[in-house]
Motif scaffolding. Structure first.
Motif, PDB file in Angstrom:
ATOM      1  N   SER A   1      -8.482   3.859   2.865  1.00  0.00           N
ATOM      2  CA  SER A   1      -7.727   3.756   4.112  1.00  0.00           C
ATOM      3  C   SER A   1      -6.257   3.543   3.800  1.00  0.00           C
ATOM      4  O   SER A   1      -5.887   3.028   2.740  1.00  0.00           O
ATOM      5  N   ASP A   2      -5.396   3.937   4.748  1.00  0.00           N
ATOM      6  CA  ASP A   2      -3.964   3.715   4.605  1.00  0.00           C
ATOM      7  C   ASP A   2      -3.555   2.348   5.143  1.00  0.00           C
ATOM      8  O   ASP A   2      -2.391   1.965   5.047  1.00  0.00           O
ATOM      9  N   GLU A   3      -4.474   1.620   5.737  1.00  0.00           N
ATOM     10  CA  GLU A   3      -4.206   0.291   6.265  1.00  0.00           C
ATOM     11  C   GLU A   3      -4.714  -0.768   5.288  1.00  0.00           C
ATOM     12  O   GLU A   3      -5.675  -0.545   4.551  1.00  0.00           O
ATOM     13  N   TYR A   4      -4.053  -1.938   5.281  1.00  0.00           N
ATOM     14  CA  TYR A   4      -4.490  -3.020   4.405  1.00  0.00           C
ATOM     15  C   TYR A   4      -5.888  -3.474   4.803  1.00  0.00           C
ATOM     16  O   TYR A   4      -6.176  -3.696   5.974  1.00  0.00           O
TER      17      TYR A   4
ATOM     18  N   LEU B   1       0.827  -1.211   0.000  1.00  0.00           N
ATOM     19  CA  LEU B   1       0.000   0.000   0.000  1.00  0.00           C
ATOM     20  C   LEU B   1       0.858   1.257   0.000  1.00  0.00           C
ATOM     21  O   LEU B   1       0.536   2.243  -0.677  1.00  0.00           O
ATOM     22  N   ALA B   2       1.963   1.223   0.756  1.00  0.00           N
ATOM     23  CA  ALA B   2       2.839   2.397   0.821  1.00  0.00           C
ATOM     24  C   ALA B   2       3.468   2.684  -0.533  1.00  0.00           C
ATOM     25  O   ALA B   2       3.601   3.849  -0.938  1.00  0.00           O
TER      26      ALA B   2
ATOM     27  N   ARG C   1      -4.384   3.983  -4.669  1.00  0.00           N
ATOM     28  CA  ARG C   1      -5.018   3.380  -3.487  1.00  0.00           C
ATOM     29  C   ARG C   1      -5.698   2.067  -3.842  1.00  0.00           C
ATOM     30  O   ARG C   1      -5.832   1.692  -5.005  1.00  0.00           O
TER      31      ARG C   1
ATOM     32  N   ASP D   1      -0.196   8.084  -7.948  1.00  0.00           N
ATOM     33  CA  ASP D   1      -1.518   8.708  -7.985  1.00  0.00           C
ATOM     34  C   ASP D   1      -1.654   9.721  -9.118  1.00  0.00           C
ATOM     35  O   ASP D   1      -2.640  10.445  -9.201  1.00  0.00           O
TER      36      ASP D   1
ATOM     37  N   LYS E   1       0.904   4.211  -3.153  1.00  0.00           N
ATOM     38  CA  LYS E   1       0.522   5.618  -2.968  1.00  0.00           C
ATOM     39  C   LYS E   1       1.346   6.569  -3.826  1.00  0.00           C
ATOM     40  O   LYS E   1       0.919   7.696  -4.089  1.00  0.00           O
ATOM     41  N   HIS E   2       2.525   6.137  -4.265  1.00  0.00           N
ATOM     42  CA  HIS E   2       3.380   7.013  -5.077  1.00  0.00           C
ATOM     43  C   HIS E   2       2.910   7.088  -6.532  1.00  0.00           C
ATOM     44  O   HIS E   2       3.487   7.832  -7.324  1.00  0.00           O
TER      45      HIS E   2
END
Length: 242
Positions: free
Chosen positions: A137-140, A76-77, A121, A83, A80-81
């Motif tokens: 969400s930023d969480e899996y 996920l991290a 995302r 987008d 995010k790059h």
């Protein structure tokens, strides 16, 4: 000399009067007939198109160069790059555990687009629940709380992604190792046919148990056949006892 001081009309004056009378007759003939007015309008339109076609075409800017294909897995991290705000403008989004390159749909998923919240995302929950910003969400997200109707809605969206966009790789769970795609055959499909499926939530399985059906068989029915290649699922997906 003319009697009474009157002068005979000059040649120039007579020509001017004749020209004015002719123009008046032509204009009067045109405006007095609807058919003539229509013909004048058609002729004017044709003349406009002819003059327009003779103008040099406007110089269009060259299309942006096509980005090289990506084939890798993402956390996920890392996702995010992508987008659309980075220099190359690439946009990736994840659906049902798989990452797709949606750059050619940048008008929708890129900055300022209707679904810009999905750029970089995991869009699975948003597509399943028809909510955009509140579902990111930023969480899996393992989607374990979604019901069968929401899971089916998400899979229908995924089918559209598979048809329109390139499959890049998988969305990695926390601690999961990425796949090394460098050893793949050149003939390995990258159009979305080798996608990973999420299982139906446990709530669905327990519901099927209440109705007397086999939970394992219910899970297999929903998830073993992969769209595009028609292959069966893994041994773990098969009903017990087979």
């Amino acid at each position: 000399m003319q009697e009474g001081g009157e002068q005979a009309p000059g040649r120039d004056g007579g020509a001017a009067d004749g020209t004015g009378s002719l123009l008046y007759d032509i204009v009067y003939e045109i405006i007095s007939s609807p058919v003539n007015l229509a013909l004048v309008g058609i002729i004017s339109l044709l003349l406009y198109k002819i003059s327009k076609s003779r103008q040099p075409p406007a110089t269009l800017p060259p299309p942006p160069p096509e980005l090289p294909r990506l084939r890798r897995d993402f956390t996920l991290a890392e996702l995010k790059h992508y987008d659309g705000t980075q220099p190359d403008g690439r946009v990736l989004t994840a659906v049902n555990g798989n990452v797709y390159d949606v750059t050619k749909g940048k008008a929708f998923y890129g900055p300022g687009g209707t679904y810009a919240a999905f750029g970089g995302r995991d869009a699975s929950r948003g597509l399943a629940t028809f909510q955009i910003t509140s579902s990111v969400s930023d969480e899996y997200d393992d989607l374990s709380d979604l019901n069968s109707h929401e899971m089916e809605s998400m899979r229908e969206w995924e089918m559209q992604f598979k048809e329109k966009y390139y499959l890049v790789g998988r969305l990695l769970k926390p601690g999961e190792k990425p796949t090394n795609y460098s050893d793949e055959d050149e003939d390995t499909p990258t159009d979305g046919s080798d996608v990973r499926k999420r299982t139906v939530p446990a709530a669905t399985a327990s519901k099927s148990a209440d109705t007397g059906s086999d939970p394992a068989r219910t899970e297999v029915t929903a998830t073993t056949v992969s769209e595009g290649d028609g292959s069966a699922g893994t041994e773990a997906d098969k009903p017990k006892g087979e």
